[in-house]
Design a protein around this motif. Structure first.
Motif, PDB file in Angstrom:
ATOM      1  N   LYS A 106      -5.964  -0.053  -0.860  1.00 57.46           N
ATOM      2  CA  LYS A 106      -5.153  -1.235  -0.584  1.00 57.46           C
ATOM      3  C   LYS A 106      -4.581  -1.819  -1.884  1.00 57.46           C
ATOM      4  CE  LYS A 106      -5.403  -5.723   1.768  1.00 57.46           C
ATOM      5  NZ  LYS A 106      -6.289  -6.721   2.408  1.00 57.46           N
ATOM      6  N   ASN A 130       0.843  -1.187   0.000  1.00 61.19           N
ATOM      7  CA  ASN A 130       0.000   0.000   0.000  1.00 61.19           C
ATOM      8  C   ASN A 130       0.888   1.249   0.000  1.00 61.19           C
ATOM      9  OD1 ASN A 130      -2.080  -1.893   0.486  1.00 61.19           O
ATOM     10  ND2 ASN A 130      -1.781  -1.671   2.698  1.00 61.19           N
ATOM     11  N   SER A 151      -0.602   4.200   0.859  1.00 59.03           N
ATOM     12  CA  SER A 151      -1.206   4.971   1.950  1.00 59.03           C
ATOM     13  C   SER A 151      -2.371   4.162   2.496  1.00 59.03           C
ATOM     14  CB  SER A 151      -1.679   6.343   1.455  1.00 59.03           C
ATOM     15  OG  SER A 151      -2.814   6.201   0.613  1.00 59.03           O
ATOM     16  N   ASP A 152      -3.074   4.741   3.463  1.00 56.47           N
ATOM     17  CA  ASP A 152      -4.220   4.045   4.043  1.00 56.47           C
ATOM     18  C   ASP A 152      -5.518   4.315   3.281  1.00 56.47           C
ATOM     19  OD1 ASP A 152      -4.555   6.671   4.730  1.00 56.47           O
ATOM     20  OD2 ASP A 152      -4.615   6.348   6.902  1.00 56.47           O
TER      21      ASP A 152
END
Length: 313
Positions: free
Chosen positions: A182, A176, A178-179
């Motif tokens: 996904k 990933n 970033s959050d």
């Protein structure tokens, strides 16, 4: 009437210039989208400045024209500086590699079969697919030509970012950036002849999601920086190469484009759109030709194909 028209155009022009001046003095995510439009905006501002100069010649209107020309010219300069070196005359003797990169649009289900047929007929050795869900029913068909895959059940349960390859894939990594999303970053390695080539695929967040775009590019650069030798990075970056954070990525990793980049989004804008999908390379991988695929096949992006050459070791 002339004075009112001058004031209106000059005010709008000053506001536009102020937005682009920000890129040279500070970082503010709120105007990041505009930086991908620097060339188009620069051309519009040059026209506005010429109108102002015709309405009232003078030092002020001339300065508006000079500033507008600088904004447009700098965009062209950045595009030129990002170009790959001219291919050597013996590129025909190099190992050939054709690459396809295409965001097919996740809900473009009715065109999945047509897109799968196009990929199969494209002659691509490597295919980078973003929002790949429309191709899920046709993976068995594609596997006859592309027996090696990352995505859509292979190495990840998600069917978003997918890498198809005619070459065996080694050192596979899925992660990933970033959050927000996904499995939108993939790395692998292939061997073309006796030459090892690192592959990377990425699907970046849009640049108006706070600072996510710049932070994801930093994560991407951190992951790619340790890699030595030829590198191929492609995907949907949701920003043009001339955006500041994109320029930083290319400089950190030593990447170039694969030619003058055609507009890929929005499809309705045609050639006047923005090149936000990219195929980047690092020497000794060489670029011979970069083209936009002939149809968007129902996607909101156009795809790209690049013909590359890799020295025989």
């Amino acid at each position: 009437m002339r004075a009112m028209l001058l004031h209106i155009i000059a005010t709008l022009l000053c506001l536009g210039l102020a937005v682009f001046v920000l890129r040279y003095i500070t970082h503010f995510w709120g105007v990041n989208v505009a930086y991908s439009l620097q060339l188009q905006a620069g051309v519009v501002m040059v026209v506005m400045a010429l109108v102002c100069l015709s309405l009232k010649p003078g030092a002020f209107t001339l300065s508006l024209l000079v500033a507008s020309v600088f904004i447009a010219s700098h965009a062209v300069l950045m595009m030129w500086q990002s170009l790959p070196p001219s291919p050597p005359t013996d590129i025909v003797n190099m190992q050939k590699l054709r690459v396809l990169s295409f965001n097919v649009l996740g809900d473009n289900l009715e065109n999945g079969a047509t897109i799968a047929d196009y990929i199969a007929q494209s002659g691509a050795d490597i295919a980078y697919i973003m929002e790949a869900a429309p191709l899920a029913p046709y993976l068995d068909q594609l596997s006859t030509l592309y027996p090696y895959r990352i995505g859509c059940g292979q190495h990840t349960p998600t069917c978003d970012l997918m890498l198809l390859s005619k070459y065996p894939l080694d050192d596979i990594s899925v992660g990933n950036l970033s959050d927000l999303r996904k499995d939108r970053f993939v790395m692998a390695r292939i061997h073309v002849g006796q030459t090892s080539l690192h592959l990377a695929a990425a699907h970046l967040s849009k640049p108006y999601f706070d600072d996510y775009h710049a932070e994801e590019l930093d994560e991407l650069a951190d992951a790619l920086q340790p890699i030595k030798g030829p590198l191929l990075l492609a995907g949907d970056f949701n920003a043009a190469t001339i955006a500041p954070d994109m320029q930083n990525l290319l400089k950190r990793i030593g990447l170039t484009t694969t030619g003058w980049e055609p507009a890929t989004w929005p499809v309705r804008a045609g050639r006047f759109g923005v090149p936000i999908d990219h195929i980047f390379i690092r020497a000794p991988l060489m670029a011979q030709k970069l083209t936009r695929i002939p149809s968007n096949f129902g996607s909101n992006h156009y795809g790209l194909t690049a013909d590359l050459g890799l020295p025989k070791s």
